[in-house]
Design a protein around this motif. Structure first.
Motif, PDB file in Angstrom:
ATOM      1  N   ASP A 111       5.990 -14.783   1.747  1.00 33.40           N
ATOM      2  CA  ASP A 111       5.868 -13.206   1.234  1.00 33.40           C
ATOM      3  C   ASP A 111       5.822 -13.368  -0.263  1.00 33.40           C
ATOM      4  OD1 ASP A 111       6.139 -12.520   3.923  1.00 33.40           O
ATOM      5  OD2 ASP A 111       8.178 -11.886   3.886  1.00 33.40           O
ATOM      6  N   GLU A 129       0.982 -10.602  -0.205  1.00 33.26           N
ATOM      7  CA  GLU A 129       0.804 -10.866   1.318  1.00 33.26           C
ATOM      8  C   GLU A 129       2.276 -10.932   1.566  1.00 33.26           C
ATOM      9  OE1 GLU A 129      -2.989 -12.026   1.883  1.00 33.26           O
ATOM     10  OE2 GLU A 129      -1.859 -10.473   3.555  1.00 33.26           O
ATOM     11  N   LYS A 130       2.473 -10.405   2.844  1.00 37.68           N
ATOM     12  CA  LYS A 130       3.746 -10.338   3.391  1.00 37.68           C
ATOM     13  C   LYS A 130       3.625 -11.169   4.804  1.00 37.68           C
ATOM     14  CE  LYS A 130       7.931  -7.734   2.940  1.00 37.68           C
ATOM     15  NZ  LYS A 130       8.797  -7.897   4.253  1.00 37.68           N
ATOM     16  N   GLN A 131       3.500 -12.568   4.592  1.00 38.76           N
ATOM     17  CA  GLN A 131       3.042 -13.227   5.867  1.00 38.76           C
ATOM     18  C   GLN A 131       4.017 -13.200   7.037  1.00 38.76           C
ATOM     19  OE1 GLN A 131       0.541 -16.698   6.113  1.00 38.76           O
ATOM     20  NE2 GLN A 131       1.125 -16.954   3.794  1.00 38.76           N
ATOM     21  N   GLU A 168       5.163 -10.656   8.133  1.00 37.20           N
ATOM     22  CA  GLU A 168       4.854  -9.276   9.014  1.00 37.20           C
ATOM     23  C   GLU A 168       4.079  -9.821  10.235  1.00 37.20           C
ATOM     24  OE1 GLU A 168       5.823  -5.965   8.168  1.00 37.20           O
ATOM     25  OE2 GLU A 168       6.995  -6.621   6.713  1.00 37.20           O
ATOM     26  N   SER A 169       3.391 -11.073  10.301  1.00 33.37           N
ATOM     27  CA  SER A 169       2.500 -11.328  11.250  1.00 33.37           C
ATOM     28  C   SER A 169       2.355 -12.759  11.182  1.00 33.37           C
ATOM     29  CB  SER A 169       1.308 -10.393  10.994  1.00 33.37           C
ATOM     30  OG  SER A 169       0.132 -11.005  12.033  1.00 33.37           O
ATOM     31  N   ASP A 198      -6.475  -7.565   6.413  1.00 32.89           N
ATOM     32  CA  ASP A 198      -5.513  -6.499   6.911  1.00 32.89           C
ATOM     33  C   ASP A 198      -4.708  -7.141   7.982  1.00 32.89           C
ATOM     34  OD1 ASP A 198      -6.683  -5.408   4.839  1.00 32.89           O
ATOM     35  OD2 ASP A 198      -7.508  -3.783   6.164  1.00 32.89           O
ATOM     36  N   GLU A 228      -0.966  -8.316   8.132  1.00 33.35           N
ATOM     37  CA  GLU A 228       0.246  -7.555   8.157  1.00 33.35           C
ATOM     38  C   GLU A 228       0.101  -6.282   9.375  1.00 33.35           C
ATOM     39  OE1 GLU A 228      -0.891  -8.043   4.924  1.00 33.35           O
ATOM     40  OE2 GLU A 228       0.649  -9.165   4.362  1.00 33.35           O
ATOM     41  N   LYS A 251      -5.827  -8.097  -1.262  1.00 34.24           N
ATOM     42  CA  LYS A 251      -5.211  -8.833  -0.332  1.00 34.24           C
ATOM     43  C   LYS A 251      -6.123  -9.589   0.574  1.00 34.24           C
ATOM     44  CE  LYS A 251      -2.493  -7.296   2.923  1.00 34.24           C
ATOM     45  NZ  LYS A 251      -3.397  -8.243   3.929  1.00 34.24           N
ATOM     46  N   SER A 282      10.302  -3.525   2.029  1.00 31.44           N
ATOM     47  CA  SER A 282       9.181  -3.333   2.628  1.00 31.44           C
ATOM     48  C   SER A 282       7.972  -3.824   1.954  1.00 31.44           C
ATOM     49  CB  SER A 282       8.913  -1.681   2.783  1.00 31.44           C
ATOM     50  OG  SER A 282       8.632  -1.143   1.517  1.00 31.44           O
ATOM     51  N   ILE A 283       6.360  -3.714   2.488  1.00 31.28           N
ATOM     52  CA  ILE A 283       5.436  -4.121   1.601  1.00 31.28           C
ATOM     53  C   ILE A 283       5.522  -3.408   0.397  1.00 31.28           C
ATOM     54  CG2 ILE A 283       2.997  -4.348   1.890  1.00 31.28           C
ATOM     55  CD1 ILE A 283       3.043  -4.261   4.897  1.00 31.28           C
TER      56      ILE A 283
END
Lengths: 389, 351
Positions: free
Chosen positions: A211, A115-117, A119-120, A57, A60, A54, A24-25
């Protein structure tokens, strides 16, 4: 540098990849933070405060994610801050954390950027239509390509120079196991034949979507001196901002970047960055930004950046390696990318850069990040030795 | 620590700003705060702001905010995606390093343009809580119920907080909800989120606020009675409301203890209480007694300019100290669902 001495005593980062489906993040940031703590020989309980950064918002879909991430970063009962300064955020987060130590407020600060790119979609996230503003719907590449074309025209640069950077940084990344892209077969022809996205940028001239998370433990002189591991001492740190648009603003070679570099060099006693630094980790998300920032950061005269790149001076075996880790072109967890630069510079002077370690002469390295419409800058110079009193 | 003081404060709020953009709302407050500080704009060492992209529904709310401060030649500047009280904290830290002697801090937001209560559900755990879309009022009501059940207080106690807030707000030009109301009239209104009624919930507000900080002799030279920051501390708690004791605010207590709130009398306290029960709960965590005037401005129940509500608390206390109406005061700011994160600032005047 103003205030008390600050040392980087621990660095950790995730393996960057297009989509990290394993965590997860919270798992992502904790992985990097735990590695940094282990590197520093510390536990969660040793940390006084947490500073997290980060990019927007919307990347994500979590508003003010520091709230949700407090548990994962062991922040309960402690101070926690969240920095956001666009693409420069990884750098400015490091600086905000370092200032807590420089100010004497804390002695052990954990700083993390991520960043968890996956997710979006960042291009969508950057291009939400706003009332009373012309729709951009271009993402970062569409925004920066005209500035690159202006640079090429201004410097009379040959068109292949950008591709040279694209190849150089990807080959450097082969020595960095944490890098997102590993492209052993890349060459000039592959880059030239990749899809044209925004003239003159081809697909392989651009950074990937990654990510990833980066973390550092920063400590006071008293704490750092007692630790067995190597320390990267902060010799200077600076931030500068200027507005996005106004008449006669030079977006190709922005004043804020030049001022920021001048400030950080003065603090660190750098007179000639090419000679006085062993390497630089600079935010180059599109290949052409290497020659552009070489000029902006004073590594050469204005108009000569592309010549420096073309000569091979910025390659890992050149006289001033730029992005020996593979850089943003090889890994781009956006909000973390600036902290990756700051942390990789620290790893070089700690001689912890593994197979991409550069030889140390002066023992100093530059970390750099920028963001927004080339308007937010953050930089630090770190050194193997303590700054002269 | 280096002596740092609030030397000026400016603030505007309205229930709904129909025409001006965020930048246009920042311009007058920044101009007023800088002019009142007596420090030239180009001499201010550091600038820091607080805002939330999700309020305007697009990325980089703070980028255009820069247009309001005149960032040319380029300035030393930073931004937190937090209430601007934390921007003030970052600026205070920068002043502590000795790098700069003054700072401009501002916060802004228009919460009338979207559904604030729904939007804030995006602050919650994206995997386990946000998919349920708990609005900030739903979560606050859970805390209110837990608090009333644990303390034996009731809805009349909540209405008393709300009524005092509205009466205090009569003297506050920035208040968007004010009135000479009595408790019985308030209790006649329907319960909307048990045990909360509309008057227990902060009103939707658009606004912006700005503060100028200065260190030592500079503060003394530009301000007859600077509001000295004697301590500023903040703490966060675990995120999930299910793992916290919602009947108290442990992070506020820890921050207050570290800031030494109890080391002297507190003339005035401005608390970032967006719901009536939060004021009671926070006053307990801060250890405030009957001698303290709580939320004399009316507090967030009178005006809640999200992302500057906490900064306004610091400004309201500082204003009273500078005016000589108070000697020692406490300002509080909060962030996150059910008061997850809290900041406590002790300010003092010197005669």
């Amino acid at each position: 540098m103003a205030g008390k001495l600050v040392g980087v005593v621990g660095v950790g980062q995730t393996k960057h990849r297009a989509a990290n489906k394993e965590v997860s993040i919270a798992g992502l940031v904790r992985t990097a933070a735990k590695e940094a703590l282990d590197d520093a020989g510390m536990t969660w309980a040793d940390i006084d405060a947490v500073v997290i950064g980060k990019a927007p918002d919307m990347f994500e879909g979590v508003a003010m994610p520091e709230l949700y991430l407090a548990d994962a970063l062991g922040a309960a009962g402690k101070p926690m801050m969240r920095v956001h300064t666009a693409g420069s955020v990884g750098g400015s987060t490091s600086i905000v954390a370092a200032k807590l130590v420089a100010a004497g407020v804390h002695e052990r600060v954990l700083t993390v950027a991520f960043e968890k790119q996956s997710e979006s979609n960042a291009t969508w996230g950057l291009s939400v239509p706003m009332p009373f503003a012309p729709p951009l719907v271009a993402g970062a590449g569409g925004y920066f390509a005209p500035l690159i074309r202006a640079y090429i025209a201004r410097a009379k640069a040959p068109r292949h120079v950008g591709h040279l950077v694209a190849v150089k940084d990807r080959l450097a990344a082969l020595r960095n196991p944490k890098a997102h892209l590993h492209m052993p077969d890349i060459d000039l022809k592959t880059v030239e034949e990749s899809l044209l996205l925004w003239d003159p940028l081809r697909y392989l001239d651009t950074c990937p979507s990654s990510d990833g998370a980066m973390a550092m433990v920063l400590a006071s002189e008293r704490v750092a001196d007692e630790l067995p591991g190597p320390v990267a001492w902060v010799h200077g740190m600076a931030m500068r901002s200027e507005p996005t648009m106004f008449a006669r603003r030079d977006q190709v070679n922005p004043q804020a970047g030049r001022d920021c570099a001048k400030d950080v060099y003065a603090q660190a006693g750098i007179r000639d960055p090419r000679a006085d630094l062993d390497c630089a980790e600079v935010y180059v998300p599109f290949s052409w930004y290497e020659p552009m920032w070489l000029e902006n950061l004073g590594f050469c005269a204005e108009g000569d950046g592309w010549k420096l790149t073309e000569s091979g001076a910025t390659a890992p075996d050149g006289d001033i390696p730029w992005n020996p880790s593979g850089g943003v072109l090889s890994s781009n967890p956006i909000g973390a990318s600036g902290m990756v630069r700051f942390g990789e510079a620290a790893q070089q002077v700690r001689e912890r850069a593994g197979d991409y370690q550069v030889p140390l002469r002066t023992g100093k390295a530059l970390g750099h990040a920028y963001g927004g419409g080339s308007q937010f800058f953050s930089m630090w110079v770190v050194g193997r030795d303590k700054p002269a009193a | 620590m280096r002596d740092v003081a609030v030397v000026s404060f400016a603030y505007q709020a309205v229930a709904k700003e129909p025409t001006r953009s965020e930048v246009e709302m920042i311009v007058p407050v920044v101009r007023e705060a800088v002019a009142a500080s007596g420090i030239d704009r180009t001499e201010i060492g550091f600038t820091c702001s607080g805002s939330l992209d999700y309020l305007q529904g697009g990325p980089f709310a703070f980028v255009s905010g820069l247009d309001a401060v005149g960032a040319w030649p380029p300035i030393r500047e930073s931004h937190v995606e937090m209430d601007a009280a934390w921007a003030l904290y970052e600026a205070w830290v920068a002043l502590q390093t000795g790098e700069v002697d003054s700072a401009l801090v501002y916060g802004f937001g228009k919460s009338s343009t979207g559904d604030l209560h729904e939007i804030m559900s995006l602050q919650t755990d994206p995997y386990y809580l946000a998919p349920l879309w708990p609005s900030m009022v739903d979560l606050a009501a859970l805390q209110a119920r837990a608090y009333l059940d644990a303390t034996g207080r009731d809805e009349k106690d909540l209405a008393e907080v709300a009524a005092r807030s509205q009466r205090n707000a009569l003297a506050n030009p920035a208040a968007v909800r004010r009135g000479d109301v009595d408790v019985d009239a308030l209790l006649a209104a329907p319960v909307t989120h048990d045990p909360l009624r509309d008057h227990d919930i902060a009103p939707i507000t658009d606004g912006a606020a700005a503060v100028v900080l200065a260190a030592g002799d500079l503060a003394r030279s530009v301000c007859a009675r600077p509001a000295w920051i004697r301590a500023i501390e903040h703490r966060i708690e675990p995120h999930s409301p299910g793992v916290r004791d919602l009947t108290r605010s442990e992070s506020t207590r820890l921050a207050a203890q570290a800031a030494g709130v109890g080391d002297g009398p507190v003339d005035v306290a401005e608390l970032h209480a967006q719901f009536s029960h939060e004021e009671l709960l926070l006053a307990e965590a801060l250890g405030l007694g009957g001698a303290t005037a709580v939320n004399p401005s009316g507090g967030p129940l009178a005006a809640n300019p999200v992302m500057s509500t906490g900064l306004v608390r610091i400004g309201e206390v500082a204003r009273r100290i500078t005016a000589g109406e108070a000697t020692r005061g406490v300002a509080h700011a909060s962030s996150g669902p059910c008061l997850q994160q809290n900041l406590v600032c002790v300010l003092e005047g010197q005669d």
